[in-house]
Write a protein that holds these residues in place. Structure first.
Motif, short mmCIF file in Angstrom:
data_model
loop_
_atom_site.label_atom_id
_atom_site.label_comp_id
_atom_site.label_asym_id
_atom_site.label_seq_id
_atom_site.Cartn_x
_atom_site.Cartn_y
_atom_site.Cartn_z
N GLU A 124 30.90 6.40 5.61
CA GLU A 124 32.05 7.24 5.28
C GLU A 124 32.13 7.51 3.78
O GLU A 124 32.49 8.60 3.35
CB GLU A 124 33.33 6.58 5.79
N GLU A 128 32.18 11.07 1.72
CA GLU A 128 33.18 11.39 0.69
C GLU A 128 32.52 11.91 -0.59
O GLU A 128 32.97 12.89 -1.19
CB GLU A 128 34.01 10.15 0.36
N SER A 150 24.84 11.39 7.93
CA SER A 150 25.87 10.35 8.04
C SER A 150 26.79 10.62 9.23
O SER A 150 27.16 9.70 9.96
CB SER A 150 26.69 10.27 6.75
N TYR A 151 27.17 11.88 9.44
CA TYR A 151 27.97 12.21 10.62
C TYR A 151 27.24 11.83 11.90
O TYR A 151 27.83 11.27 12.83
CB TYR A 151 28.27 13.72 10.64
N LEU A 154 27.30 8.25 12.62
CA LEU A 154 28.62 7.82 13.08
C LEU A 154 28.99 8.41 14.45
O LEU A 154 30.11 8.26 14.90
CB LEU A 154 29.68 8.22 12.05
#
Length: 244
Positions: A124, A128, A150-151, A154
């Motif tokens: 996360e 950011e 990264s998404y 996740l």
């Protein structure tokens, strides 16, 4: 949310492309062997070891070694290399706390060590930082790619696809990889097969003429138990898939 450790091998494959590309030798005709002839994995390890000789703090290379050890069932070695990767990212982040890729690599290393909550926090944080960079430059394709990976790690698949589509829209050198990742995400979705095929066809259409394929099989007493496939364009690895 699914166990984040399930995404470790996929994300490592994407993070480690540059480390492997430095030294990995592949054969366009493919490679097969028995338990004592794990040629494709030996090639990969040699590539990672060479990268680590050049830079002992190369987190991507440590993650690659962790992945290979995990595939081959060497769990103690795998954990050792995940820890080495974590140590490397800690060192990088001490020098630059705004390194999105380092936070992403940290997330993968933490997931490999089954420290899932910390892994989620690191991924996360990577998102950011990418968002901050995109506020300054909305056409930063690398930041869109970092966000997408990264998404995906996740399991935020819709957001990942949107970010990969932005990479494609910007006509980035990563467009082939973005289409491939979209294809792979859609492939496992209910009723996503046709869209997956369309996305992969776009990747094939954009693949350079000199792109090549290499495959390796690890077998046990003649029975294939694991396969790895690599698509590459000169020194750039476009796709790595691992499966039985």
């Amino acid at each position: 949310m699914k166990e984040i450790s399930a995404i470790v091998m996929l994300t490592i494959a994407m993070l480690c492309a540059s480390a492997m590309a430095e030294s990995m030798s592949v054969n366009q005709t493919g490679i097969s062997g028995n338990t004592s002839e794990r040629n494709s994995f030996q090639d990969a390890v040699q590539g990672y070891d060479h990268a680590l000789q050049l830079d002992p703090g190369n987190a991507s290379a440590w993650l690659g070694k962790a992945q290979v050890s995990q595939i081959l069932g060497n769990q103690i070695e795998s954990r050792e290399y995940f820890q080495k990767a974590l140590d490397a990212t800690n060192g990088t982040l001490k020098d630059d706390s705004q390194d999105a890729k380092a936070w992403q690599a940290m997330g993968v290393a933490l997931a490999g060590l089954a420290r899932n909550e910390e892994a989620i926090g690191a991924l996360e944080r990577s998102i950011e930082i990418s968002d901050q960079r995109l506020e300054e430059n909305p056409e930063d394709a690398d930041s869109w790619w970092q966000k997408a990976v990264s998404y995906e790690a996740l399991y935020m698949d819709y957001a990942a696809i949107k970010a990969y589509e932005k990479v494609i829209e910007l006509n980035s050198s990563k467009s082939v990889g973005a289409w491939i990742r979209i294809a792979d995400i859609l492939f496992v979705k209910a009723n996503g097969y046709n869209e997956s095929v369309e996305a992969f066809n776009e990747a094939i259409r954009l693949m350079p003429d000199n792109a090549s394929w290499a495959g390796g099989v690890v077998s046990d007493q003649g029975n294939s138990i694991l396969r790895t496939d690599v698509w590459r364009d000169d020194d750039r690895i476009l796709r790595v898939t691992i499966g039985s």
